[in-house]
Design an enzyme around this catalytic site. Structure first.
Site, short mmCIF file in Angstrom:
data_model
loop_
_atom_site.label_atom_id
_atom_site.label_comp_id
_atom_site.label_asym_id
_atom_site.label_seq_id
_atom_site.Cartn_x
_atom_site.Cartn_y
_atom_site.Cartn_z
N SER A 1 0.84 -1.20 0.00
CA SER A 1 0.00 0.00 0.00
C SER A 1 0.88 1.26 0.00
CB SER A 1 -0.96 -0.05 1.20
OG SER A 1 -2.02 0.87 1.03
N ASP B 1 -5.19 -3.80 -2.87
CA ASP B 1 -4.27 -3.41 -1.80
C ASP B 1 -3.73 -4.61 -1.01
OD1 ASP B 1 -3.14 -2.26 0.58
OD2 ASP B 1 -4.39 -0.49 0.28
#
Length: 288
Positions: A38, A149
């Site tokens: 991320s 993610d």
């Protein structure tokens, strides 16, 4: 001392990673490999591309955060065109083989429901996959995969970092609080700092989404603690950024400074690790 770095996710909190890196370098700690997910994946990629922390902070501070997000027609509330343009200033057409140190980014494949480690191909494409917050940003197509993610399964990729340089200790940087500090998390129901989100903040769908995101945050906090306990990095650094929302507009230099402060607070653990590494090198020399 040589180490490998594992950088966790956290959206706007991620600017703290640059401060951590700057402080570690000032201590004479050599980062030989880096893994991230991320926001930590974006920081890892830019650093591995050869940019100095001061240079990164200067360049990122000039980016208008209001322009990073835009509304999107598709499987995501917001588009990522602005983020890609900003990241491309650093990464351009670089591939993983162009990077200065070994680097790996993580994502999760929605089709196979498993973690994916990205170490080949265009770095910018890997970045767009690792930051694809489910429901917020559209998934990233990668070959025959559909990626979101990496925080979904691994908030701080310690074992991935360890695989890059198995002989080196891992320093993990978690942007999520331990359970004892959950009370310090950004308050529930507050108005978002990002101007783009304010116009929809009162809509029913936005409120429902806020419930979803808060629930996902709680899952990430607990998963992070479980994974860190299992993966056992040699040192965990925790910048005090828990008051910052994932998509808040922030002062980059101030958030980076929080990363530096966290390194200061971890000095005892870092010195202990340095001493341990010196003894290990001495023992290996004697043995040979």
């Amino acid at each position: 001392m040589d180490i490998t770095l594992a950088l966790g996710g956290g959206g706007s909190k991620g600017y703290a990673h640059i401060g951590v890196i700057r402080a570690l370098e000032k201590m004479g700690i050599n980062i030989k490999a880096v893994a991230g997910t991320s926001a930590g994946g974006l920081a890892a990629a830019v650093y591995a591309a050869g940019y100095e922390p001061d240079e990164i902070i200067d360049l990122v501070s000039q980016i208008r955060q209001d322009n990073l997000y835009g509304f999107f027609k598709g499987p995501g509330l917001l588009g990522t065109k602005g983020i890609r343009q900003a990241a491309s200033q650093f990464l351009s057409e670089k591939t993983f083989s162009d990077l200065c140190i070994p680097c790996a980014l993580t994502a999760v494949d929605l089709m196979r429901m498993e973690e994916v480690v990205m170490r080949e191909g265009k770095v910018i494409d890997a970045v767009m996959a690792t930051i694809a917050i489910p429901g917020i940003f559209p998934p990233k197509e990668w070959a025959d995969l559909l990626l979101v993610d990496g925080m979904v399964l691994d908030p701080v990729p310690v074992n991935i970092a360890r695989s890059l340089a198995p002989s080196l200790p891992v320093i993990a940087v978690s942007l999520l609080p331990m359970k004892e500090r959950w009370k310090d998390i950004s308050p529930w129901g507050r108005s978002p700092e990002n101007p783009l989100l304010r116009p929809i903040s009162k809509l029913r769908v936005a409120k429902a989404f806020e419930v979803y995101l808060r629930s996902m945050d709680i899952t990430a906090y607990m998963l992070s603690e479980i994974k860190l306990e299992l993966d056992k990095p040699e040192v965990i650094i925790r910048p005090a950024v828990w008051h910052i929302g994932s998509m808040d507009r922030v002062n980059v230099r101030e958030v980076a400074a929080l990363g530096e402060e966290a390194v200061e607070e971890s000095l005892a653990a870092l010195r202990k690790l340095r001493k341990k590494q010196k003894w290990r090198r001495w023992f290996n020399l004697k043995s040979s």
